[in-house]
Design a protein around this motif. Structure first.
Motif, PDB file in Angstrom:
ATOM      1  N   GLY A 466     -74.817  24.152   6.861  1.00  0.00           N
ATOM      2  CA  GLY A 466     -74.925  24.148   5.411  1.00  0.00           C
ATOM      3  C   GLY A 466     -73.728  23.564   4.701  1.00  0.00           C
ATOM      4  O   GLY A 466     -72.938  22.802   5.270  1.00  0.00           O
ATOM      5  N   ARG A 467     -73.562  23.980   3.416  1.00  0.00           N
ATOM      6  CA  ARG A 467     -72.474  23.487   2.572  1.00  0.00           C
ATOM      7  C   ARG A 467     -71.821  24.676   1.858  1.00  0.00           C
ATOM      8  O   ARG A 467     -72.461  25.704   1.611  1.00  0.00           O
ATOM      9  CB  ARG A 467     -72.994  22.486   1.538  1.00  0.00           C
ATOM     10  N   ARG A 468     -70.550  24.494   1.541  1.00  0.00           N
ATOM     11  CA  ARG A 468     -69.805  25.558   0.846  1.00  0.00           C
ATOM     12  C   ARG A 468     -68.960  24.933  -0.250  1.00  0.00           C
ATOM     13  O   ARG A 468     -68.362  23.873  -0.058  1.00  0.00           O
ATOM     14  CB  ARG A 468     -68.925  26.316   1.824  1.00  0.00           C
ATOM     15  N   VAL A 469     -68.889  25.605  -1.384  1.00  0.00           N
ATOM     16  CA  VAL A 469     -68.025  25.162  -2.468  1.00  0.00           C
ATOM     17  C   VAL A 469     -66.832  26.106  -2.557  1.00  0.00           C
ATOM     18  O   VAL A 469     -66.966  27.327  -2.452  1.00  0.00           O
ATOM     19  CB  VAL A 469     -68.767  25.122  -3.827  1.00  0.00           C
ATOM     20  N   TYR A 470     -65.634  25.499  -2.688  1.00  0.00           N
ATOM     21  CA  TYR A 470     -64.406  26.259  -2.935  1.00  0.00           C
ATOM     22  C   TYR A 470     -63.970  25.984  -4.374  1.00  0.00           C
ATOM     23  O   TYR A 470     -63.973  24.831  -4.828  1.00  0.00           O
ATOM     24  CB  TYR A 470     -63.296  25.832  -1.974  1.00  0.00           C
ATOM     25  N   VAL A 471     -63.602  27.046  -5.077  1.00  0.00           N
ATOM     26  CA  VAL A 471     -63.252  26.939  -6.496  1.00  0.00           C
ATOM     27  C   VAL A 471     -61.886  27.576  -6.714  1.00  0.00           C
ATOM     28  O   VAL A 471     -61.608  28.659  -6.182  1.00  0.00           O
ATOM     29  CB  VAL A 471     -64.299  27.651  -7.389  1.00  0.00           C
ATOM     30  N   LYS A 472     -61.055  26.902  -7.501  1.00  0.00           N
ATOM     31  CA  LYS A 472     -59.782  27.503  -7.927  1.00  0.00           C
ATOM     32  C   LYS A 472     -59.586  27.190  -9.405  1.00  0.00           C
ATOM     33  O   LYS A 472     -60.026  26.146  -9.912  1.00  0.00           O
ATOM     34  CB  LYS A 472     -58.594  26.974  -7.116  1.00  0.00           C
ATOM     35  N   GLY A 473     -58.910  28.094 -10.117  1.00  0.00           N
ATOM     36  CA  GLY A 473     -58.700  27.865 -11.539  1.00  0.00           C
ATOM     37  C   GLY A 473     -58.140  29.088 -12.225  1.00  0.00           C
ATOM     38  O   GLY A 473     -57.646  30.030 -11.585  1.00  0.00           O
ATOM     39  N   ARG A 515     -47.370  32.084 -12.571  1.00  0.00           N
ATOM     40  CA  ARG A 515     -48.610  31.383 -12.872  1.00  0.00           C
ATOM     41  C   ARG A 515     -49.659  31.839 -11.870  1.00  0.00           C
ATOM     42  O   ARG A 515     -49.417  31.807 -10.658  1.00  0.00           O
ATOM     43  CB  ARG A 515     -48.411  29.877 -12.778  1.00  0.00           C
ATOM     44  N   VAL A 516     -50.840  32.260 -12.359  1.00  0.00           N
ATOM     45  CA  VAL A 516     -51.832  32.879 -11.495  1.00  0.00           C
ATOM     46  C   VAL A 516     -53.073  31.993 -11.402  1.00  0.00           C
ATOM     47  O   VAL A 516     -53.590  31.508 -12.410  1.00  0.00           O
ATOM     48  CB  VAL A 516     -52.244  34.275 -12.025  1.00  0.00           C
ATOM     49  N   LEU A 517     -53.547  31.766 -10.177  1.00  0.00           N
ATOM     50  CA  LEU A 517     -54.805  31.077  -9.912  1.00  0.00           C
ATOM     51  C   LEU A 517     -55.741  32.036  -9.198  1.00  0.00           C
ATOM     52  O   LEU A 517     -55.316  32.820  -8.336  1.00  0.00           O
ATOM     53  CB  LEU A 517     -54.588  29.849  -9.025  1.00  0.00           C
ATOM     54  N   ALA A 518     -57.021  31.965  -9.554  1.00  0.00           N
ATOM     55  CA  ALA A 518     -58.053  32.709  -8.834  1.00  0.00           C
ATOM     56  C   ALA A 518     -58.767  31.741  -7.901  1.00  0.00           C
ATOM     57  O   ALA A 518     -58.967  30.569  -8.236  1.00  0.00           O
ATOM     58  CB  ALA A 518     -59.028  33.337  -9.810  1.00  0.00           C
ATOM     59  N   VAL A 519     -59.154  32.228  -6.720  1.00  0.00           N
ATOM     60  CA  VAL A 519     -59.823  31.402  -5.723  1.00  0.00           C
ATOM     61  C   VAL A 519     -61.142  32.076  -5.344  1.00  0.00           C
ATOM     62  O   VAL A 519     -61.192  33.303  -5.137  1.00  0.00           O
ATOM     63  CB  VAL A 519     -58.945  31.209  -4.466  1.00  0.00           C
TER      64      VAL A 519
END
Length: 926
Positions: A466-473, A515-519
């Motif tokens: 399959g496929r997976r999306v990784y998100v950060k922001g 500085r904080v990023l969520a993953v």
């Protein structure tokens, strides 16, 4: 120089608010571009796409100014009087002084204004445009508003423009914003209010560069109407202010000139009205008084002392462009400093991770992979913890940056791309993630780049089955899209209490200035369209990454030194307020519980009174544009402060030039900032500014030292003329005018210069800056020179002069001694030699203000001994060389004569040592 109005009124049209398809009509163009006829007409209307050069003061006028100031005019007149009195050698010597001083001053003051020229060099020479539907490469100077411009990675931007198409476009606009990372650009309309002009993501600006991607944009402004042009206007329209030292030297010149002329005129009138001497003799006498009181060697000695200060500063990584800036640093009361790269290391570093309710701390500095991830005292590795592995893998794969190892002889790891993304790669390596292997296992299929509207970035990867999306922001935006949380190797429903804990952790990290990023991640269905709306939903929260750009380790001590020295440090940054406030607290800029954050948009609405009130308390200025920074500097100067400003970008140039002392970064600074500045930090380090301030204070103290040293010898030079006048000419002149010039421009020069090289006495940075109203020639300086050491030296000179006559058979006689002939020449030679010998003691007396010379060390200043040797050698030449004997009216002395001179050498040193001892006892120092 006037700024041209914006070419097509971009601000008024609000082109950033328009849809891309509507931009063409608003700017009176079309997707196929302008025709050549239209382009030519607009070129004639708006002018070439280049920056105007700043008007410069003609070199001839600048040169002549150094020969026509008050002291110069006084010396020109003195030379003319000497010529009229048939003393051509004296006239030549005096005029030579004017020429030497004029040349020295011209080179000191001359600094070609090249900031606008440097701006022009940043603009590219060629540009690609669409004209009549055809791609053409044209000279950048012929770009006009309405041109459809094409840009690609590696190219510079030639004009301000509104994007209408783009593909993965990232632009480095650090020269304008001061922030080091590239920014994502988009062709979408922007309706959000409160953004600065340079923050609008659908506008690109002249002088910036494309790092990745391609784009098509419609030109909205060219030449002086661009953002660069606006800054060039601010920079070029400001005149040069005199430095505190230049103003002080002008004051000294006025005081000394008035004193010399006044004394000369008074004694001329006394001599003529009382009838004690003929008119011609009275003229020579008054001229001698003027020459005695004018310190002809002061200006070149000041210049040489400043030049030596420049050399010492260069050894401490500070390059001085303008000599007078050396001393200006010494009286600085406020330092306005940026943050990134000056106070901080300009290297984002992950400090903490939050996952599954646990907080992990990360060690190590910068982009080097050395360091560990710790949970309490336990070292954590990705292969041993599924939650940690998932977080680090997602964070590292969702990046476009690279970390580059050092190449010999360098030892420093560097980052290519966004510093934040580089920090994610580094923390993954610290956790044991093999990024090269993982990238091969999970190849990237699609990138959904970061946008300011979404505040996040996503990458889609292929994996087995399959496929997976990784998100950060941004944590808030990412968390809103999450429905699950990763725990124990699988997703679990994200409960409200856990969501609250994540938000609390985010707030805690932010309060620490991190500085904080969520993953997050999501496994995608096989038939899902890879769009933002399709993939960025129903995410599984993986964790938080908290990072910071750490302060330089030596900055806190440097800031503490500033506080002890009475220097206020104000941070002015383009970064966000909370981050800046946290850094300010860490390094000691903010010491109390308060601390106001003022943004650039707030400065826009502030009155002068409100801005002055804000500057009264602890304040941090954040999100500042060039106009805002300039306004803060001007507000501080109106309040009487001597202001130093640091900067590295084009946006800093106006404030750098307006400040009393502009300080540019040597490593990261733009050419424009370096041209506008007075001082360049070769190591981009705030601590170097503090070192330079210390050197500046030492330079001013040394200038006072040799000024007092020079003034001291004025008294024994003047006393013979006073005795001559009061006795009606019956007491012969112990010194002639040429011998006075021999001391002022000859024997005193190198010793005075040695005082200019004196290292500062202890505690120089434990005192407040000198007040603006405190003059170089202070009552204490005059008292020491004219009422203490000068009279003692005069007694020694006249005693040596008469003791020679008494040894020659005129014992007990004040009057009737020869005033001409061989015996008189020998007597004046003895007087001249005594002046020089007592100046040796005077030199060592002036090496300290309060300390004993024994505490200071007789041999701690080698140049002082070189000065002693030089004045003795020059005295020997004047005494024994026949050509110089004729010029200076001297005669060869015998060993017995020298014994009568040398005994006076330590008199001034011993006397001043006693004065210092009493002063120390009075203050309880001994």
């Amino acid at each position: 120089m006037k700024a041209t109005p914006r070419s097509v009124g971009a601000s008024e049209l609000q082109v950033h608010r328009l849809l891309a398809d509507d931009v063409y009509g608003a700017l009176d163009t079309r997707p196929t571009g302008l025709t050549e006829t239209e382009a030519q007409a607009r070129l004639e209307r708006y002018g070439p796409n280049r920056l105007q050069e700043a008007e410069r003061k003609p070199l001839t006028r600048a040169l002549l100014a150094n020969f026509t100031h008050l002291m110069a005019l006084l010396l020109w007149l003195g030379g003319a009087l000497a010529l009229a009195a048939r003393l051509p050698q004296l006239a030549l010597a005096i005029w030579l002084v004017v020429v030497i001083n004029g040349v020295f001053s011209f080179w000191q003051e001359y600094r070609a204004e090249r900031a606008t020229e440097a701006l022009r060099k940043l603009l590219p020479r060629r540009a690609r445009v669409l004209r009549e539907g055809t791609v053409r490469e044209i000279a950048a100077e012929t770009l006009v508003p309405g041109d459809v411009m094409l840009i690609a990675a590696g190219e510079n931007v030639s004009a301000d423009a509104r994007l209408v198409e783009e593909t993965e476009l990232w632009v480095d606009q650090s020269t304008l914003s001061g922030e080091s990372h590239a920014v994502r650009k988009t062709a979408e309309q922007v309706t959000r209010a409160g953004l600065a002009h340079t923050e609008l993501p659908n506008l690109i600006f002249a002088g910036t560069s494309v790092t990745t991607g391609t784009g098509k944009a419609v030109v909205i402004a060219t030449g002086m109407a661009t953002e660069f042009g606006h800054i060039a206007h601010l920079t070029g329209s400001m005149g040069e202010d005199l430095s505190p030292l230049q103003r002080e030297i002008a004051h000294v010149t006025q005081v000394v000139s008035a004193l010399a002329v006044g004394v000369g005129v008074i004694f001329f009138l006394l001599a003529t009205l009382l009838g004690t001497m003929p008119l011609a003799q009275a003229l020579i006498f008054s001229l001698g008084m003027i020459v005695a009181f004018v310190p002809e060697g002061l200006l070149p000695t000041v210049t040489l002392a400043l030049a030596m200060g420049v050399q010492r500063m260069a050894a401490r990584h500070a390059l001085v462009k303008r000599l007078s800036a050396v001393e200006t640093l010494g009286c600085t009361t406020v330092i306005c400093t940026d943050k990134t790269g000056t106070l901080t290391q300009n290297e984002m570093t992950v400090r903490a991770l939050w996952l599954g309710g646990r907080t992990l701390r990360v060690t190590g500095e910068g982009y080097a992979p050395g360091g560990t991830i710790m949970e309490g005292a336990r070292v954590m590795r990705a292969q041993d913890d599924e939650e940690l592995r998932a977080l680090l893998l997602a964070a590292a794969l969702c990046t476009d940056a690279r970390v580059v190892p050092p190449e010999a002889p360098a030892t420093h790891w560097t980052a290519l791309g966004d510093p934040t993304e580089a920090a994610l790669l580094v923390v993954a390596a610290k956790g044991g993630v093999d990024l090269e292997r993982e990238t091969a296992r999970y190849p990237r299929l699609r990138t959904l780049p970061f946008e300011s509207r979404r505040k996040r970035m996503s990458t889609v990867h292929e994996l087995a089955g399959g496929r997976r999306v990784y998100v950060k922001g941004a944590p808030k935006e990412v968390l809103e899209l999450c429905t699950h949380v990763w725990h124990a190797g699988r997703p679990h429903a994200l409960s409200a209490p856990l969501r609250a804990r994540i938000e609390a952790a985010t707030d805690r990290f932010a309060a620490e200035g991190l500085r904080v990023l969520a993953v997050a991640q999501r496994d995608l269905p096989g038939d899902l369209e890879l769009s933002v709306e399709g993939v960025e939903r129903e995410l599984t929260f993986l964790g938080l990454v908290a990072m910071m750009d750490p302060p330089r380790p030596e900055v806190a001590a440097a800031v503490a030194t500033c506080h002890r020295a009475g220097i206020r440090v104000i941070m002015i940054t383009g970064d966000y307020g909370l981050t800046a406030q946290s850094i300010a607290r860490r390094i000691g800029i903010l010491r109390g519980p308060g601390g106001r954050i003022v943004t650039g948009s707030e400065v826009d609405t502030m009155s002068e009174e409100a801005l002055a009130a804000a500057l009264e308390g602890d304040v941090i200025f954040a999100r500042m544009a060039p106009e805002h920074k300039l306004r803060v500097v001007e507000a501080l100067k109106r309040r009487g402060h001597v202001v130093a400003v640091t900067g590295d970008g084009v946006n800093d140039a106006p404030a750098l030039k307006r400040a009393d002392i502009g300080v540019a970064m040597g490593e990261s600074g733009s050419d424009v900032a370096k041209e506008a500045a007075d001082l360049i930090l070769l190591d981009d380090n705030f601590a170097t500014i503090v070192n330079a301030v210390e050197e500046g204070r030492a330079v001013y103290a040394n200038i006072k030292r040799f000024t007092s040293y020079i003034f001291t010898s004025n008294v024994p030079e003047a006393v013979p003329f006073v005795l001559f006048a009061l006795s009606g000419g019956r007491i012969p002149l112990a010194l002639n005018i040429m011998q006075i010039l021999a001391v002022d421009l000859g024997t005193d020069m190198v010793p005075a210069l040695a005082l200019g090289a004196e290292r500062p006495e202890p505690g120089v940075m434990d005192r407040p800056p000198r007040r603006r109203e405190e003059h170089l020639i202070s009552p204490a300086l005059l008292a020491r020179a004219y009422l203490w050491l000068g009279p003692l030296q005069s007694v020694a000179v006249m005693a040596a002069f008469y003791s020679f006559y008494w040894r020659s058979g005129y014992a007990g006689s004040w009057f009737g001694v020869p005033d001409s002939g061989p015996l008189y020449r020998l007597a004046t030679t003895v007087a001249l030699a005594t002046v020089v010998m007592t100046q040796v003691g005077n030199l060592f007396a002036h090496r300290t203000e309060r300390l004993s010379i024994l505490q200071r060390g007789f041999f701690s200043n080698r140049l002082a001994w070189a000065g002693v040797a030089s004045e003795l050698v020059l005295l020997a030449f004047i005494v024994y060389l026949p050509p110089l004997q004729r010029v200076f009216g001297t005669a060869a002395l015998s060993p017995r004569d020298w014994l009568g001179v040398i005994v006076w050498a330590p008199v001034l040193l011993i006397a001043d040592e006693l004065r210092k001892l009493l002063a120390r006892r009075k203050k309880g120092a001994v």
